[in-house]
Design a protein around this motif. Structure first.
Motif, PDB file in Angstrom:
ATOM      1  N   TRP A  61     -23.605 -18.286  -8.905  1.00  0.00           N
ATOM      2  CA  TRP A  61     -24.871 -18.861  -8.450  1.00  0.00           C
ATOM      3  C   TRP A  61     -25.938 -18.681  -9.542  1.00  0.00           C
ATOM      4  O   TRP A  61     -26.620 -19.629  -9.930  1.00  0.00           O
ATOM      5  N   MET A  62     -26.021 -17.468 -10.049  1.00  0.00           N
ATOM      6  CA  MET A  62     -27.012 -17.199 -11.104  1.00  0.00           C
ATOM      7  C   MET A  62     -26.732 -18.065 -12.333  1.00  0.00           C
ATOM      8  O   MET A  62     -27.655 -18.574 -12.977  1.00  0.00           O
ATOM      9  N   ARG A  63     -25.450 -18.244 -12.658  1.00  0.00           N
ATOM     10  CA  ARG A  63     -25.094 -19.049 -13.830  1.00  0.00           C
ATOM     11  C   ARG A  63     -25.562 -20.493 -13.651  1.00  0.00           C
ATOM     12  O   ARG A  63     -26.135 -21.087 -14.554  1.00  0.00           O
ATOM     13  N   GLU A  64     -25.315 -21.024 -12.433  1.00  0.00           N
ATOM     14  CA  GLU A  64     -25.656 -22.433 -12.204  1.00  0.00           C
ATOM     15  C   GLU A  64     -27.156 -22.697 -12.154  1.00  0.00           C
ATOM     16  O   GLU A  64     -27.628 -23.715 -12.640  1.00  0.00           O
ATOM     17  N   VAL A  65     -27.902 -21.783 -11.520  1.00  0.00           N
ATOM     18  CA  VAL A  65     -29.326 -22.081 -11.321  1.00  0.00           C
ATOM     19  C   VAL A  65     -30.228 -21.506 -12.409  1.00  0.00           C
ATOM     20  O   VAL A  65     -31.354 -21.956 -12.574  1.00  0.00           O
ATOM     21  N   PHE A  66     -29.729 -20.502 -13.136  1.00  0.00           N
ATOM     22  CA  PHE A  66     -30.609 -19.837 -14.102  1.00  0.00           C
ATOM     23  C   PHE A  66     -30.038 -19.806 -15.520  1.00  0.00           C
ATOM     24  O   PHE A  66     -30.670 -20.301 -16.447  1.00  0.00           O
ATOM     25  N   LEU A  67     -28.834 -19.255 -15.666  1.00  0.00           N
ATOM     26  CA  LEU A  67     -28.329 -19.036 -17.029  1.00  0.00           C
ATOM     27  C   LEU A  67     -28.082 -20.350 -17.765  1.00  0.00           C
ATOM     28  O   LEU A  67     -28.570 -20.545 -18.884  1.00  0.00           O
ATOM     29  N   GLU A  68     -27.332 -21.258 -17.137  1.00  0.00           N
ATOM     30  CA  GLU A  68     -27.001 -22.504 -17.840  1.00  0.00           C
ATOM     31  C   GLU A  68     -28.226 -23.377 -18.083  1.00  0.00           C
ATOM     32  O   GLU A  68     -28.437 -23.838 -19.204  1.00  0.00           O
ATOM     33  N   PRO A  69     -29.065 -23.614 -17.059  1.00  0.00           N
ATOM     34  CA  PRO A  69     -30.247 -24.441 -17.320  1.00  0.00           C
ATOM     35  C   PRO A  69     -31.155 -23.865 -18.409  1.00  0.00           C
ATOM     36  O   PRO A  69     -31.879 -24.590 -19.075  1.00  0.00           O
ATOM     37  N   LEU A  70     -31.095 -22.543 -18.591  1.00  0.00           N
ATOM     38  CA  LEU A  70     -31.952 -21.929 -19.606  1.00  0.00           C
ATOM     39  C   LEU A  70     -31.180 -21.605 -20.891  1.00  0.00           C
ATOM     40  O   LEU A  70     -31.703 -20.925 -21.776  1.00  0.00           O
ATOM     41  N   ALA A  71     -29.950 -22.093 -20.978  1.00  0.00           N
ATOM     42  CA  ALA A  71     -29.121 -21.905 -22.181  1.00  0.00           C
ATOM     43  C   ALA A  71     -28.985 -20.435 -22.562  1.00  0.00           C
ATOM     44  O   ALA A  71     -29.052 -20.073 -23.741  1.00  0.00           O
ATOM     45  N   ILE A  72     -28.802 -19.595 -21.557  1.00  0.00           N
ATOM     46  CA  ILE A  72     -28.577 -18.163 -21.814  1.00  0.00           C
ATOM     47  C   ILE A  72     -27.071 -17.943 -21.848  1.00  0.00           C
ATOM     48  O   ILE A  72     -26.359 -18.345 -20.927  1.00  0.00           O
ATOM     49  N   ARG A  73     -26.602 -17.353 -22.938  1.00  0.00           N
ATOM     50  CA  ARG A  73     -25.151 -17.257 -23.149  1.00  0.00           C
ATOM     51  C   ARG A  73     -24.583 -15.936 -22.619  1.00  0.00           C
ATOM     52  O   ARG A  73     -25.333 -14.976 -22.405  1.00  0.00           O
ATOM     53  N   ASP A  74     -23.264 -15.944 -22.451  1.00  0.00           N
ATOM     54  CA  ASP A  74     -22.588 -14.798 -21.818  1.00  0.00           C
ATOM     55  C   ASP A  74     -22.923 -13.457 -22.469  1.00  0.00           C
ATOM     56  O   ASP A  74     -23.090 -12.452 -21.782  1.00  0.00           O
ATOM     57  N   HIS A  75     -23.003 -13.463 -23.804  1.00  0.00           N
ATOM     58  CA  HIS A  75     -23.226 -12.174 -24.464  1.00  0.00           C
ATOM     59  C   HIS A  75     -24.628 -11.613 -24.201  1.00  0.00           C
ATOM     60  O   HIS A  75     -24.908 -10.460 -24.516  1.00  0.00           O
ATOM     61  N   GLN A  76     -25.498 -12.435 -23.597  1.00  0.00           N
ATOM     62  CA  GLN A  76     -26.844 -11.953 -23.272  1.00  0.00           C
ATOM     63  C   GLN A  76     -26.910 -11.350 -21.857  1.00  0.00           C
ATOM     64  O   GLN A  76     -27.972 -10.925 -21.420  1.00  0.00           O
ATOM     65  N   VAL A  77     -25.770 -11.357 -21.160  1.00  0.00           N
ATOM     66  CA  VAL A  77     -25.784 -11.008 -19.737  1.00  0.00           C
ATOM     67  C   VAL A  77     -24.982  -9.738 -19.462  1.00  0.00           C
ATOM     68  O   VAL A  77     -23.885  -9.558 -19.989  1.00  0.00           O
ATOM     69  N   THR A  78     -25.543  -8.872 -18.639  1.00  0.00           N
ATOM     70  CA  THR A  78     -24.810  -7.710 -18.112  1.00  0.00           C
ATOM     71  C   THR A  78     -24.596  -7.963 -16.632  1.00  0.00           C
ATOM     72  O   THR A  78     -25.559  -8.133 -15.884  1.00  0.00           O
ATOM     73  N   TRP A  79     -23.338  -8.057 -16.214  1.00  0.00           N
ATOM     74  CA  TRP A  79     -23.101  -8.398 -14.819  1.00  0.00           C
ATOM     75  C   TRP A  79     -22.632  -7.196 -14.024  1.00  0.00           C
ATOM     76  O   TRP A  79     -22.266  -6.152 -14.560  1.00  0.00           O
ATOM     77  N   LEU A  80     -22.662  -7.394 -12.704  1.00  0.00           N
ATOM     78  CA  LEU A  80     -22.156  -6.391 -11.767  1.00  0.00           C
ATOM     79  C   LEU A  80     -20.776  -6.863 -11.322  1.00  0.00           C
ATOM     80  O   LEU A  80     -20.683  -7.828 -10.555  1.00  0.00           O
ATOM     81  N   PRO A  81     -19.723  -6.226 -11.790  1.00  0.00           N
ATOM     82  CA  PRO A  81     -18.382  -6.715 -11.486  1.00  0.00           C
ATOM     83  C   PRO A  81     -17.924  -6.292 -10.092  1.00  0.00           C
ATOM     84  O   PRO A  81     -17.468  -5.177  -9.887  1.00  0.00           O
ATOM     85  N   GLY A  82     -18.034  -7.207  -9.140  1.00  0.00           N
ATOM     86  CA  GLY A  82     -17.673  -6.918  -7.755  1.00  0.00           C
ATOM     87  C   GLY A  82     -16.193  -6.693  -7.556  1.00  0.00           C
ATOM     88  O   GLY A  82     -15.772  -6.243  -6.491  1.00  0.00           O
ATOM     89  N   ASP A  83     -15.396  -7.010  -8.587  1.00  0.00           N
ATOM     90  CA  ASP A  83     -13.949  -6.824  -8.467  1.00  0.00           C
ATOM     91  C   ASP A  83     -13.450  -5.698  -9.378  1.00  0.00           C
ATOM     92  O   ASP A  83     -12.257  -5.618  -9.666  1.00  0.00           O
ATOM     93  N   ALA A  84     -14.354  -4.839  -9.840  1.00  0.00           N
ATOM     94  CA  ALA A  84     -13.934  -3.750 -10.748  1.00  0.00           C
ATOM     95  C   ALA A  84     -12.942  -2.826 -10.043  1.00  0.00           C
ATOM     96  O   ALA A  84     -13.070  -2.577  -8.842  1.00  0.00           O
ATOM     97  N   ALA A  85     -11.980  -2.314 -10.811  1.00  0.00           N
ATOM     98  CA  ALA A  85     -10.991  -1.399 -10.226  1.00  0.00           C
ATOM     99  C   ALA A  85     -11.677  -0.101  -9.817  1.00  0.00           C
ATOM    100  O   ALA A  85     -11.399   0.467  -8.769  1.00  0.00           O
ATOM    101  N   ASN A  86     -12.604   0.356 -10.647  1.00  0.00           N
ATOM    102  CA  ASN A  86     -13.344   1.575 -10.326  1.00  0.00           C
ATOM    103  C   ASN A  86     -14.826   1.222 -10.174  1.00  0.00           C
ATOM    104  O   ASN A  86     -15.560   1.100 -11.153  1.00  0.00           O
ATOM    105  N   LEU A  87     -15.249   1.065  -8.930  1.00  0.00           N
ATOM    106  CA  LEU A  87     -16.598   0.543  -8.681  1.00  0.00           C
ATOM    107  C   LEU A  87     -17.686   1.543  -9.056  1.00  0.00           C
ATOM    108  O   LEU A  87     -18.724   1.159  -9.597  1.00  0.00           O
ATOM    109  N   SER A  88     -17.436   2.833  -8.769  1.00  0.00           N
ATOM    110  CA  SER A  88     -18.515   3.778  -9.078  1.00  0.00           C
ATOM    111  C   SER A  88     -18.689   3.896 -10.587  1.00  0.00           C
ATOM    112  O   SER A  88     -19.819   4.015 -11.084  1.00  0.00           O
TER     113      SER A  88
END
Ligand code: GLP
Length: 247
Positions: free
Chosen positions: A83-110
């Motif tokens: 959602w963030m990618r579609e409404v914010f990152l892409e329209p503003l040409a912000i690239r992946d290396h500029q983003v720190t995400w919260l990985p909801g599927d991480a093996a070790n969440l804590s």
């Protein structure tokens, strides 16, 4: 806390875009945390227009994700990252290396949450936290009760949030019951905080945010004690008649 009351949603979005564009101009490598939800969409469209006109430079910004459902991969169409990618990152040409995400599927969440908090800390904290207001007073997914010191963590969503987000999932029973959220501690420590609030359904919770007791039961009430907070709202969300630009 500065309260700015605008006549309607388009005006609110334009005024918010002025504030954000000023931050980009002052600090081209600003660290931001940005929300999903419906309220910031007008702001994002406005910023994208300014970007298209060459008025803002986003190439050096660093963006942190605010919240994410548990168990979804980043590229899952239902993830808040998408959602963030579609409404914010892409329209503003912000690239992946500029983003720190919260990985909801991480093996070790804590561990993933601690790594996120470390990344924010190493970046020197957020320069700007753009936030929406949950119907129960949550910020990101900092559900009540959330104290001012709460770190980034796994959280169980309240029934109210599950039912309010059911519209995105095609029914309450499909909404994930748990999520990751950026912590209150670092959000409240942001150099500047912009809270966007629109529409009559936010009236009651906005009143409690602005004037109610400061309590973990209304996480957004901690904004009363944060350093530089601007609340931009439209008249529909205001609990009582107020004059414009009331402080
Ligand atoms: C959601 C999100 C928040 C968002 C809030 C308000 O549940 N977790 O990040 O700011 O609720 O959403 P909206 O702007 O659609 O009212």
């Amino acid at each position: 806390m500065e309260l700015v009351v605008e006549r309607d949603y388009p005006t609110l979005s334009g005024v918010a875009a002025d504030v954000v564009a000023d931050v980009f101009r002052e600090k081209s490598d600003a660290r931001l945390v940005v929300p999903t939800g419906e309220t910031p969409l007008g702001l994002y469209r406005n910023l994208a227009d300014r970007k298209d006109r060459g008025e803002i430079d986003t190439s050096r910004l660093r963006v942190f994700q605010l919240d994410e459902y548990l168990g979804l991969a980043l590229d899952d169409a239902r993830s808040l990252y998408r959602w963030m990618r579609e409404v914010f990152l892409e329209p503003l040409a912000i690239r992946d290396h500029q983003v720190t995400w919260l990985p909801g599927d991480a093996a070790n969440l804590s561990e993933a949450c601690q790594a996120y908090d470390r990344a924010v800390e190493q970046a020197g904290g957020y320069d700007l936290a753009i936030l929406g207001l949950g119907p129960n007073g949550h910020l990101g997914f900092n559900e009540p009760p959330s104290g001012a010191d709460a770190p980034t963590r796994v959280i169980t969503l309240t029934p109210e949030t599950v039912s309010s987000n059911a519209r995105y999932w095609g029914g309450e029973d499909r909404v994930p019951r748990q999520a990751l959220t950026a912590g209150m501690k670092q959000l409240l420590a942001a150099r500047q905080i912009l809270l966007l609030v629109s529409g009559p359904r936010k009236r009651e919770i906005l009143a409690r945010t602005l004037q109610g007791p400061v309590t973990p039961e209304v996480p957004a009430s901690f904004l009363q004690r944060a350093a530089r907070v601007t609340v931009i709202t439209d008249r529909d969300a205001m609990p009582a008649p107020v004059s414009l630009r009331e402080v």
